[in-house]
Design an enzyme around this catalytic site. Sequence first.
Site, short mmCIF file in Angstrom:
data_model
loop_
_atom_site.label_atom_id
_atom_site.label_comp_id
_atom_site.label_asym_id
_atom_site.label_seq_id
_atom_site.Cartn_x
_atom_site.Cartn_y
_atom_site.Cartn_z
N HIS A 1 3.35 -7.06 -6.15
CA HIS A 1 3.82 -6.18 -4.91
C HIS A 1 5.29 -5.67 -5.30
CE1 HIS A 1 4.09 -6.19 -0.19
NE2 HIS A 1 4.38 -5.01 -0.72
N HIS B 1 6.55 -1.64 -5.15
CA HIS B 1 6.42 0.02 -4.77
C HIS B 1 7.39 0.51 -6.09
CE1 HIS B 1 4.39 -0.68 -0.98
NE2 HIS B 1 5.11 -1.74 -1.04
N HIS C 1 -1.53 -3.62 2.71
CA HIS C 1 -0.32 -4.45 3.49
C HIS C 1 -0.96 -4.88 4.73
CE1 HIS C 1 2.41 -2.85 0.41
NE2 HIS C 1 3.44 -2.95 1.02
N GLU D 1 2.75 -7.83 8.09
CA GLU D 1 4.10 -7.72 7.45
C GLU D 1 4.89 -7.65 9.08
OE1 GLU D 1 5.43 -4.34 5.63
OE2 GLU D 1 7.48 -5.23 5.03
N ASP E 1 8.88 -6.04 -3.85
CA ASP E 1 8.57 -5.03 -2.70
C ASP E 1 9.15 -3.69 -3.18
OD1 ASP E 1 7.22 -3.96 -0.83
OD2 ASP E 1 8.37 -5.09 0.83
N ASP E 2 10.57 -3.69 -2.83
CA ASP E 2 11.33 -2.67 -3.19
C ASP E 2 12.76 -2.92 -3.60
OD1 ASP E 2 9.74 -0.27 -2.02
OD2 ASP E 2 9.59 -1.74 -0.39
N1 HPA Z 1 5.76 -1.90 3.60
C1 HPA Z 1 5.12 -0.97 3.84
N2 HPA Z 1 5.34 0.19 3.30
C2 HPA Z 1 6.09 0.11 2.05
C3 HPA Z 1 6.71 -0.91 2.11
C4 HPA Z 1 6.70 -2.11 2.58
O1 HPA Z 1 7.48 -3.08 2.50
N3 HPA Z 1 7.60 -0.53 0.88
C5 HPA Z 1 7.22 0.72 0.54
N4 HPA Z 1 6.39 1.00 1.59
ZN ZN Z 2 5.19 -3.34 0.07
#
Ligand code: HPA
Ligand code: ZN
Length: 358
Positions: A34, A36, A214, A217, A295-296
């Site tokens: 996971h 991006h 996703h 969250e 994630d990012d």
């Molecule tokens: N959630 C949803 N979309 C996203 C995320 C995330 O954490 N990071 C990049 N796009």
């Molecule tokens: Zn994500």
Amino acid sequence: MNSHATPSLPIDFQRIASSQLLEVVHKAPKAELHIHIEGSLEPELIFEMAARNGVALSYPSVQALRAAYAFTDLQSFLDVYYAGASVLQTEQDFHDMAWAYLSRAAAEGVVCAELFFDPQTHTERGIPMAVVIQGLKSACDRAQREWGLRAELILCFLRHLSEEAALQTLQDALPFREHFVGVGLDSSEKGHPPEKFARVFARAGDLGLHRVAHAGEEGPAAYIRTALDLLKVERIDHGVRCTEDPELVRRLARDGTPLTVCPLSNIKLCVFPDMGSHNLPQLLDAGLMVTVNSDDPAYFGGYLNENYSALLQAHPGLGARHAWQLLHNSLVSSFAPSDLKHAWLQRLDEHFARAALA
Ligand code: HPA
Ligand code: ZN
């Protein structure tokens, strides 16, 4: 299937001291499921690409941009994230972004990375699909050649846009079908339930693509159910809100459905107030196939190993057995062929067995 696996070798987990554990984890083979890839774009690279492409940024410096990384929720992050991605123009830009991430991942013990990318963020700005996919793919191929790191692409649909736009995106990506292994669903979750994308996920299934989304969250546990039932996803990205529905937790445990949890992301986006309150230990206790991911990483203060460190440091109750379980789960949950997975799992067990003897 239950996620509480047994190592292939006898490993005396008790012999791995907590003072040693982070180093053992950092050097262990692991998968990242996971990430991006646009979220790995560091401010320095944003400024470099803006300069070479003649793109104006609304921040005067790297420091000013980084200072804007104070988020209150998912949307406040996405606004900054899409602005950052606007500097990406050429195949070289996409290659450089992915290469920077993959080099770092290789140094962190990542043997398998499945990268999300958001084509609509780019095609909506007039960047051709070919530029996006070929730039990313050439970095993935290079990572395999230079590091032996298996890197695959997962094409994500932006859920704040329409299903028609997602269908068109999938169609536009078909000339590059062999360059990606699956589809995902990301961006603003609340108000954009999985069922909005049932047709495009069915089409992706017909094309033999893996499916992930996703869910849970910021959105409710019900979105996890509809992602499973209507989108037929094989993994849930995040999924931490599943605990609001005990019957769903039992189902996820019974089916061994992987959850790609992102600890630092969840704190940065205020899903939990602090790392000590993160429910990952509870998810593991419930027998769920939990994995740790970044994630990012450029926006949330850490790459994969920093996610493991932050989690383990905030939860002293998580010891070597739990850390091994998380690493094992990451490799098991990848879309790699089973012979590769077995080889990685064997390496993981040997790594822990050696640490226990040291
Ligand atoms: N959630 C949803 N979309 C996203 C995320 C995330 O954490 N990071 C990049 N796009
Ligand atoms: Zn994500």
